[in-house]
Enzyme design. Structure first.
Site, PDB file in Angstrom:
ATOM      1  N   GLU A   1      -6.013  -2.196  14.759  1.00 10.69           N
ATOM      2  CA  GLU A   1      -6.900  -2.935  13.860  1.00 10.69           C
ATOM      3  C   GLU A   1      -6.124  -4.101  13.252  1.00 10.69           C
ATOM      4  OE1 GLU A   1      -8.592  -0.557  10.664  1.00 10.69           O
ATOM      5  OE2 GLU A   1      -8.586  -2.358   9.417  1.00 10.69           O
TER       6      GLU A   1
ATOM      7  N   ARG B   1       0.413  -6.707  12.661  1.00 13.46           N
ATOM      8  CA  ARG B   1      -0.161  -6.176  13.894  1.00 13.46           C
ATOM      9  C   ARG B   1      -0.495  -7.279  14.892  1.00 13.46           C
ATOM     10  NH1 ARG B   1      -4.035  -1.439  11.385  1.00 13.46           N
ATOM     11  NH2 ARG B   1      -2.345  -0.226  10.441  1.00 13.46           N
TER      12      ARG B   1
ATOM     13  N   ARG C   1       0.832  -1.196   0.000  1.00 14.33           N
ATOM     14  CA  ARG C   1       0.000   0.000   0.000  1.00 14.33           C
ATOM     15  C   ARG C   1       0.867   1.246   0.000  1.00 14.33           C
ATOM     16  NH1 ARG C   1      -5.061  -1.838   3.884  1.00 14.33           N
ATOM     17  NH2 ARG C   1      -5.418  -3.783   2.736  1.00 14.33           N
TER      18      ARG C   1
ATOM     19  N   SER D   1     -10.279  -6.443   9.222  1.00 15.28           N
ATOM     20  CA  SER D   1     -11.411  -5.654   8.777  1.00 15.28           C
ATOM     21  C   SER D   1     -12.259  -6.593   7.949  1.00 15.28           C
ATOM     22  CB  SER D   1     -10.890  -4.484   7.947  1.00 15.28           C
ATOM     23  OG  SER D   1     -11.951  -3.706   7.506  1.00 15.28           O
TER      24      SER D   1
ATOM     25  N   ARG E   1       2.144   0.443  10.291  1.00 11.18           N
ATOM     26  CA  ARG E   1       1.594   0.935   9.034  1.00 11.18           C
ATOM     27  C   ARG E   1       2.736   0.972   8.029  1.00 11.18           C
ATOM     28  NH1 ARG E   1      -3.243   3.840   8.419  1.00 11.18           N
ATOM     29  NH2 ARG E   1      -3.461   3.882  10.682  1.00 11.18           N
TER      30      ARG E   1
END
Length: 419
Positions: free
Chosen positions: A342, A384, A255, A345, A270
């Site tokens: 998080e 994570r 990403r 999702s 991230r």
RNA sequence: GGAGAGGUGGCCGAGUGGUUGAAGGCGGCGGUCUCGAAAACCGUUAUGGGUCACUGGCCCAUCGAGAGUUCGAAUCUCUCCCUCUCCGCCA
């Protein structure tokens, strides 16, 4: 995308759903283009029908006097069709930019503050002065950001030794649970996909800037395995009996947006590249909502087995994204950071993606095909999950206790960093 | 990467400019026959879109994709994609 028919019939509901998502929907432009498209198409088809009739007559009679008229008709039909197609292209492009509607059970809200905690599992561990995963990881020599910056750029990381092995163990563990206990088919998909696939899952045309594109080729690095897994059935009509299709894949994810926000700059949180075990289901229209809850439970199972405290968050309309019909986040507690991260999702898309990707199924023999429903969720994000494990299972001396369930996958190792 | 062959409906497979949306076969569905089944025979069997006097009719498009030639293209031309075979290269 949404059916054009829905926008024609009920533009107001489409408009208001978009507005409550905090998105724009070019409804008026679409209605106007739709009107113009049909006008040109109708004109073109009328001429074409006449032309076809006369052309058939010409084939039989060879009456040369018809040729002038035929030529003229062909030109007019071509011109009208060209206009219709030009308008249709604009119309299709706008349709791809209309956000999905959402389920009645989704709370209407603007920001993450309006999300709703549906349930919590476990409790926060009682630690005297918990350290962060990056503090622990670097001092144990299992995470390295400096060398990654040299080799690649900021927002990349090395996992070393027991860190790398921990990720491998987690992957193995998650894949085993999902394939053996939850019935998913393990898949090793391509991680470069073409534009049509990116459109299928709604990563294009709006969010191209979030992904990495290969120079001079129509290939993108996948932002998530959702893209190749969902698009696996692009342009297919599936048998109803074969549904739901359930796929699980472990892939790296890329990403480019990560970092732009200046958020989570420290740590293994991230990154431009991270690993994820992804779950995807293709279902019929009737069972998608229950299959969605099932997929969520499958992802939760991993956190439970690992003994990680987490909460299930139902996303509000304004925080759920362009394509989602309903979405839950799974947030794992990280004692060192002192907040939830998080780690998954889970989303259901209704037929929104299936329409874009043209994934259909035949409800019964002879029945006309219907668009399938698509569902996906992380099961889980490896990076994570590692953070949560390090921070949850840290010991006063900075070593890490290995969660019970993971020990067989680590060759019996029960503590990371033990000398 | 180089050379050659090829991409037609759920599948196999005809078809080199004119009732070809596409022969034939297989498979599927419906029927006849039968106590029932098989066989045989008959019929049927794509998708998308537009439109109307709309549980039906009419029309347009679709033979890998796109563009072109032509009154007319599955059939001719160009570009691209993919598959197969051989060679090269590699994990």
């Amino acid at each position: 995308m949404l059916p054009l028919e829905l926008i024609r019939r009920d533009p107001e509901s489409v408009r208001s759903a978009a507005q409550r998502k905090g998105e724009d929907a070019p409804v008026d432009e679409i209605l106007e283009l739709d009107r113009r498209w049909r006008e040109h198409l109708h004109a073109a088809e009328t001429i074409k029908a006449d032309q076809n009739r006369l052309s058939k007559e010409f084939a039989q009679t060879r009456d040369e006097s018809l040729k002038g008229r035929l030529k003229e008709m062909a030109e007019r039909a071509r011109a009208d069709l060209a206009q219709a197609e030009a308008v249709k292209r604009q119309l299709d492009d706008l349709l791809l930019r209309v956000p999905n509607i959402f389920d009645d059970s989704v709370p209407v809200g603007k920001t993450e503050a309006d999300n709703v905690v549906v349930r919590e599992w476990g409790s926060r561990p009682d630690l005297a002065s918990p350290r962060t995963h990056y503090d622990l990881g670097e001092s144990l020599g299992i995470m390295d950001f400096e060398h990654a910056a040299r080799v690649s750029a900021s927002r990349f990381a090395f996992l070393l030794g027991e860190g790398a092995r921990l990720e491998r163990a987690l992957v193995q563990f998650m894949l085993d649970v999902h394939t053996r206990e939850h019935g998913y088919l393990e898949v090793q998909p391509p991680v470069l996909v073409n534009s049509a696939s990116m459109v299928g899952t709604a990563n294009l045309p709006k969010f191209g800037a979030d992904a990495f594109k290969i120079e001079d080729r129509d290939l993108w690095l996948v932002p998530t395995a959702e893209v190749p897994l969902t698009n696996y059935h692009r342009d297919e009509i599936l048998d109803a009996e074969s549904l739901p299709r359930k796929y699980v894949a472990y892939t790296p994810c890329f990403r480019s947006e990560a970092g732009a926000a200046g958020k989570d700059t420290r740590g293994f949180i991230r990154l431009h590249q991270f690993s994820k075990v992804e779950l995807v289901k293709i279902t019929d229209a009737e069972t998608s909502m229950s299959e969605f809850e099932g997929l969520l439970a499958d992802a939760e199972k991993i956190l439970q087995r690992l003994g990680l405290h987490y909460q299930v968050m139902l996303m509000c309309s304004g925080d759920m994204g362009f394509a989602q019909y309903k979405k839950y986040d799974l947030n794992a507690w990280c004692p060192g950071l002192g907040r939830y991260l998080e780690v998954s999702s889970c989303s259901v898309f209704n037929d929104f993606q299936a329409m874009r990707a043209n994934i259909r199924y035949r409800p019964s023999r002879g029945a006309p095909p219907r668009f399938a429903h698509t569902i996906n969720g992380s099961g889980l994000a490896l990076t994570r999950t590692i953070d949560a494990i390090l921070e949850t299972y840290q010991r006063p001396d900075g070593t890490i206790e290995v969660p019970e369930q993971l020990r067989p996958y680590l060759g019996g190792v029960d503590v990371i960093g033990k000398r």
